[in-house]
Motif scaffolding. Sequence first.
Motif, mmCIF file in Angstrom:
data_model
loop_
_atom_site.group_PDB
_atom_site.id
_atom_site.type_symbol
_atom_site.label_atom_id
_atom_site.label_comp_id
_atom_site.label_asym_id
_atom_site.label_seq_id
_atom_site.Cartn_x
_atom_site.Cartn_y
_atom_site.Cartn_z
ATOM 1 N N GLY A 242 -9.204 -2.899 -0.177
ATOM 2 C CA GLY A 242 -9.881 -2.598 -1.440
ATOM 3 C C GLY A 242 -8.986 -2.722 -2.662
ATOM 4 N N ASP A 243 -7.799 -2.137 -2.585
ATOM 5 C CA ASP A 243 -6.930 -2.135 -3.762
ATOM 6 C C ASP A 243 -6.284 -3.493 -4.005
ATOM 7 O OD1 ASP A 243 -6.982 0.752 -4.692
ATOM 8 O OD2 ASP A 243 -6.494 0.989 -2.575
ATOM 9 N N SER A 244 -5.920 -4.175 -2.938
ATOM 10 C CA SER A 244 -5.339 -5.515 -3.102
ATOM 11 C C SER A 244 -6.357 -6.453 -3.752
ATOM 12 C CB SER A 244 -4.941 -6.118 -1.754
ATOM 13 O OG SER A 244 -4.594 -5.141 -0.840
ATOM 14 N N ILE B 47 10.792 4.827 -6.316
ATOM 15 C CA ILE B 47 10.542 3.385 -6.287
ATOM 16 C C ILE B 47 9.053 3.161 -6.495
ATOM 17 C CG2 ILE B 47 10.629 1.301 -4.871
ATOM 18 C CD1 ILE B 47 12.904 2.691 -3.250
ATOM 19 N N GLY C 113 5.469 -2.122 -1.530
ATOM 20 C CA GLY C 113 4.703 -0.916 -1.831
ATOM 21 C C GLY C 113 5.366 0.332 -1.279
ATOM 22 N N GLY C 114 4.594 1.390 -1.237
ATOM 23 C CA GLY C 114 5.107 2.664 -0.745
ATOM 24 C C GLY C 114 5.609 2.560 0.692
ATOM 25 N N GLY D 215 3.249 -2.548 -5.242
ATOM 26 C CA GLY D 215 3.704 -1.534 -6.182
ATOM 27 C C GLY D 215 2.522 -0.710 -6.648
ATOM 28 N N ALA D 216 2.821 0.313 -7.434
ATOM 29 C CA ALA D 216 1.763 1.162 -7.967
ATOM 30 C C ALA D 216 1.115 0.427 -9.149
ATOM 31 C CB ALA D 216 2.338 2.510 -8.390
ATOM 32 N N GLU E 147 -1.699 -0.032 -10.510
ATOM 33 C CA GLU E 147 -2.712 0.484 -11.448
ATOM 34 C C GLU E 147 -2.060 1.125 -12.670
ATOM 35 O OE1 GLU E 147 -2.233 1.630 -8.342
ATOM 36 O OE2 GLU E 147 -4.120 1.935 -7.265
ATOM 37 N N GLY F 225 0.840 -1.194 0.000
ATOM 38 C CA GLY F 225 0.000 0.000 0.000
ATOM 39 C C GLY F 225 0.866 1.231 0.000
ATOM 40 N N SER F 226 0.207 2.375 0.069
ATOM 41 C CA SER F 226 0.971 3.596 -0.133
ATOM 42 C C SER F 226 1.621 4.136 1.130
ATOM 43 C CB SER F 226 0.095 4.656 -0.797
ATOM 44 O OG SER F 226 -1.119 4.777 -0.108
ATOM 45 N N LYS G 112 -1.113 2.051 8.021
ATOM 46 C CA LYS G 112 -0.931 0.617 8.297
ATOM 47 C C LYS G 112 -0.175 0.355 9.596
ATOM 48 C CE LYS G 112 -2.654 -0.467 4.221
ATOM 49 N NZ LYS G 112 -2.740 -1.324 3.067
HETATM 50 P P1 ADP Z 1 -5.480 -1.576 0.153
HETATM 51 O O1 ADP Z 1 -6.663 -0.819 -0.398
HETATM 52 O O2 ADP Z 1 -5.327 -2.904 -0.479
HETATM 53 O O3 ADP Z 1 -5.488 -1.617 1.653
HETATM 54 P P2 ADP Z 1 -3.821 0.761 0.097
HETATM 55 O O4 ADP Z 1 -5.031 1.600 -0.077
HETATM 56 O O5 ADP Z 1 -3.122 0.829 1.378
HETATM 57 O O6 ADP Z 1 -4.168 -0.763 -0.245
HETATM 58 O O7 ADP Z 1 -2.744 1.137 -0.989
HETATM 59 C C1 ADP Z 1 -2.972 0.987 -2.344
HETATM 60 C C2 ADP Z 1 -2.225 2.015 -3.145
HETATM 61 O O8 ADP Z 1 -0.839 1.975 -2.869
HETATM 62 C C3 ADP Z 1 -2.379 1.769 -4.620
HETATM 63 O O9 ADP Z 1 -3.097 2.831 -5.173
HETATM 64 C C4 ADP Z 1 -0.947 1.715 -5.133
HETATM 65 O O10 ADP Z 1 -0.773 2.406 -6.360
HETATM 66 C C5 ADP Z 1 -0.185 2.405 -4.032
HETATM 67 N N1 ADP Z 1 1.238 2.047 -4.030
HETATM 68 C C6 ADP Z 1 1.792 0.844 -3.863
HETATM 69 N N2 ADP Z 1 3.132 0.907 -3.974
HETATM 70 C C7 ADP Z 1 3.465 2.189 -4.222
HETATM 71 C C8 ADP Z 1 4.675 2.892 -4.432
HETATM 72 N N3 ADP Z 1 5.841 2.261 -4.417
HETATM 73 N N4 ADP Z 1 4.617 4.218 -4.660
HETATM 74 C C9 ADP Z 1 3.423 4.841 -4.684
HETATM 75 N N5 ADP Z 1 2.239 4.256 -4.494
HETATM 76 C C10 ADP Z 1 2.245 2.930 -4.267
#
Ligand code: ADP
Length: 389
Positions: A345-347, A287, A214-215, A315-316, A318, A190-191, A196
């Motif tokens: 939601g995003d996963s 990254i 992820g972020g 990762g990003a 989308e 996630g971002s 988290k």
């Molecule tokens: P979830 O809804 O599954 O809990 P989050 O809402 O925490 O997940 O995070 C999802 C977002 O994190 C996605 O929009 C994705 O593009 C972003 N993300 C993942 N890795 C990166 C990164 N390295 N840099 C920027 N955004 C990222």
Amino acid sequence: MPIKLMKDCDLAGKTVVIRQDLNVPMKDGAITNDKRIRAAAPTIIQALDKGAGVIVLSHLGRPTEGQYEEAFSLKPVAERLSTLLKRPVALVKTLEEAKAAPGECVLLENIRFCKGEKKNDPDLAQRLADLGDVYVMDAFGAAHRAHSSTEGAIRKAKVACAGPLMAAELDAFAKVLDAPARPLAAVIGGSKVSTKLGLLENLLAKVDILIIGGGIANTFLAAAGHAVGTSLQEADLIPEARKIMDEAKRLNKSLPLPLDVVVAKELAPGQHPTICGIDAVPADAMILDIGPKTVALYTDLLNTAKTVVWNGPVGAFETDPFGAGTKALAQALAASKAFVVVGGGDSVAAVEGYGLADAMGYISTGGGASLELLEGKVLPSVAALEARG
Ligand code: ADP
Ligand code: MG
């Protein structure tokens, strides 16, 4: 504490009120993804088959409370539900009109049109509970909110129980959080670390392997002394990240960080991606995904697990071409024999987008609710169901 289940209730000839989460995404008055309605339909069919008359309640979007607004009407939902149930579903605007004879299903308009819903007004809760003989809470996606139609009505109803969807969600998370087959691994992406932190702290105590991507991994990488260029990171949370890594070491848990990453100048489609080692991230690059060596490391670790919980893409994903890491992990988890729960939601969107949802152990229908469960919180509606158990 045990919860009363709908399957154990006598519903024949009764009026059953079912709180569902039919909060589907819409565009220009049309439903763009009906999976919440499809997930809810079997519960309604079960109640109808048992000889009940069913009144369905749900919220949709965020209308101004106390006033009807066409844009937030459940009309398209009623139509879709009617197709799925193969019978008419009348949409009624007032509580007074909400009546269902055995075998009939009616849908009450957006519950957020009722004043007091979000404040958990006890009078509204009582009126909703009094619509039927049995109140079924099946809206896992709304179970973390104490509203009149969730926590409130559960406490007021003559009989309250959990519907099959709600029960399946709670079972899946119990398999991860209460008595997991070990090793238990968590993949947390996630971002932002800030969203988290609670989850990382709660899960660290429970898991054997904590995989970070992820972020949020950027903040951990920075805490471990790596330069992360222009990556999304939260400098103020570096001490927290360090604390989590120290705690993992103390508890002898595996907490690997990326070995290599995919970087680009900006997060935009069509960028030229570069793979680089974790000590070679250019100062002007960000990254945006984990690299292939990291995918291999994480996949090997995940292949040792018997239970996996996944929250947050690595990762990003989308934006093309930054989805390779997330896709590779999804494929590995789909092929794994471990019991895999995907929440967030995003996963979930990522896994569904790759067509791998059916290969997972459980795909949660509630983003916010699943996050709170993973944070170790007791959901208000679950507490209410337990109190009625
Ligand atoms: P979830 O809804 O599954 O809990 P989050 O809402 O925490 O997940 O995070 C999802 C977002 O994190 C996605 O929009 C994705 O593009 C972003 N993300 C993942 N890795 C990166 C990164 N390295 N840099 C920027 N955004 C990222
Ligand atoms: Mg999200």
